[in-house]
Motif scaffolding. Structure first.
Motif, PDB file in Angstrom:
ATOM      1  N   ILE A  75       0.823  -1.195   0.000  1.00  0.00           N
ATOM      2  CA  ILE A  75       0.000   0.000   0.000  1.00  0.00           C
ATOM      3  C   ILE A  75       0.866   1.259   0.000  1.00  0.00           C
ATOM      4  N   ASP A  76       0.566   2.176  -0.906  1.00  0.00           N
ATOM      5  CA  ASP A  76       1.264   3.459  -1.051  1.00  0.00           C
ATOM      6  C   ASP A  76       2.718   3.324  -1.509  1.00  0.00           C
ATOM      7  N   HIS A  99      -3.511  -5.622  -4.713  1.00  0.00           N
ATOM      8  CA  HIS A  99      -3.147  -4.505  -3.841  1.00  0.00           C
ATOM      9  C   HIS A  99      -2.377  -3.412  -4.578  1.00  0.00           C
ATOM     10  N   GLN A 101      -1.465  -0.317  -6.560  1.00  0.00           N
ATOM     11  CA  GLN A 101      -2.084   0.963  -6.883  1.00  0.00           C
ATOM     12  C   GLN A 101      -1.557   1.492  -8.219  1.00  0.00           C
ATOM     13  N   HIS A 103      -0.211   4.176  -9.278  1.00  0.00           N
ATOM     14  CA  HIS A 103       1.043   4.935  -9.399  1.00  0.00           C
ATOM     15  C   HIS A 103       2.282   4.084  -9.146  1.00  0.00           C
ATOM     16  N   THR A 104       2.104   2.856  -8.677  1.00  0.00           N
ATOM     17  CA  THR A 104       3.233   2.027  -8.254  1.00  0.00           C
ATOM     18  C   THR A 104       3.938   1.377  -9.454  1.00  0.00           C
ATOM     19  N   LYS A 127      -2.729  -4.546 -15.517  1.00  0.00           N
ATOM     20  CA  LYS A 127      -1.763  -3.672 -14.848  1.00  0.00           C
ATOM     21  C   LYS A 127      -0.335  -3.886 -15.357  1.00  0.00           C
TER      22      LYS A 127
END
Length: 313
Positions: A75-76, A99, A101, A103-104, A127
């Motif tokens: 996460i993040d 999980h 995101q 921007h990852t 993705k």
């Protein structure tokens, strides 16, 4: 295609706020140390199959924290680096998929690329554009987090095998991360990569492992090793690499390695035929061609290193 960079960079602002390092051994750990030294990352979270490795990595400053919960780790995250044996790639990508995101960026450090790309396409699906395959051409005889050093990649090549779905932004950001470590960025397709490294990396590892295993199995192995000197040590250095990692590489790039192994077997048979016939001219011809090729190769390396040094001054 190559981008010159052989001088580590120190950043006024971090490239990444959160980096997730999956596998905290030599390759991943050295990448982490390099980015930390350059102030290019704010926080590094470690994941590994072995708790002792994570504890050691934390103690040595490779990572800032660790967890066994991949969901909370991801996460993040700005960058996820998969630095494990290539056979684990599918499992890891599948675990992070839900999980992940938008921007990852996800990357790997594996020594084979076609199999990794296939795993990524199957696991990440829509993705896939977030996955940028890479391969740092560096290593040491030692393994594990204790072997990690912050200057491992200075002047070393890193091959990025971008996918058609990758944006220029994600490729450039990953290249910037490796350049921060002092690496020289190269670009190949996954297929080109696997063909090249079957010849100049994977086959030599097979040969080194085979030679040491053959000698170790002899009844007088202790005596043989007693008299082995620098030439033997240099030739077999890479046999000190991780057996698990090279098992996976060998199987992942099996077809290309078999082609190279067959070609090498032909050359060995030529040498054997020359020895049986006591054909000194044939032996010398092979040795001379090899010597000339190696001298030219080393000269080219030294010239490139001098150019990179001048460019960085």
């Amino acid at each position: 295609m190559m981008e010159n960079q052989a001088t580590p960079v120190t950043h006024a602002r971090p490239l990444f706020n959160k980096l997730v390092l999956i596998g905290v051994g030599l390759i991943g750990g050295s990448f982490a140390l390099s980015l930390k030294k350059a102030k290019a990352v704010t926080h590094i979270v470690g994941l590994d199959r072995h708790l002792t490795s994570l504890e050691t990595a934390k103690r040595l400053g490779l990572i800032d924290s660790f967890t066994d919960d991949i969901a909370s780790a991801v996460i993040d995250a700005d960058l996820i680096v998969i630095a494990t044996p290539v056979a684990q790639t599918t499992k890891i990508l599948s675990a992070i998929y839900s999980h992940l995101q938008a921007h990852t960026i996800v990357t790997d450090v594996g020594s084979t690329k076609a199999d990794v790309v296939l795993a990524a396409r199957n696991s990440l699906r829509e993705k896939i554009s977030q996955f940028v395959p890479a391969h740092p051409i560096a290593g040491r005889e030692k393994n594990g987090p204790e072997a990690a050093i912050d200057d491992l990649y200075i002047g070393k090549k890193v091959v990025i095998t971008r996918l058609a779905e990758n944006t220029d932004r994600v490729v450039e950001l990953l290249a910037q991360a490796w350049s921060t470590c002092g690496a020289i960025i190269h670009h190949l397709s996954p297929k080109e990569h696997d063909q090249v490294f079957a010849s100049v990396s994977h086959l030599p590892h097979l040969l080194a492992y085979a030679l040491v295993d053959d000698i170790a199995a002899k009844p007088h192995a202790d005596r043989l090793f007693q008299y082995a000197a620098s030439g033997f040590r240099d030739f077999t250095r890479i046999a000190g690499s991780s057996p698990e990692m090279w098992r996976d590489i060998s199987l992942a790039n099996r077809d290309a390695i078999l082609e190279e192994l067959d070609s090498y077997s032909v050359k060995l048979n030529q040498l054997r035929t020359s020895l049986v016939a006591s054909d000194s001219a044939a032996l010398e011809a092979i040795y001379s061609r090899a010597q000339t090729a190696r001298v030219n190769w080393i000269s080219a390396i030294e010239a490139a290193e001098a150019q990179n040094k001048d460019g960085g001054d």
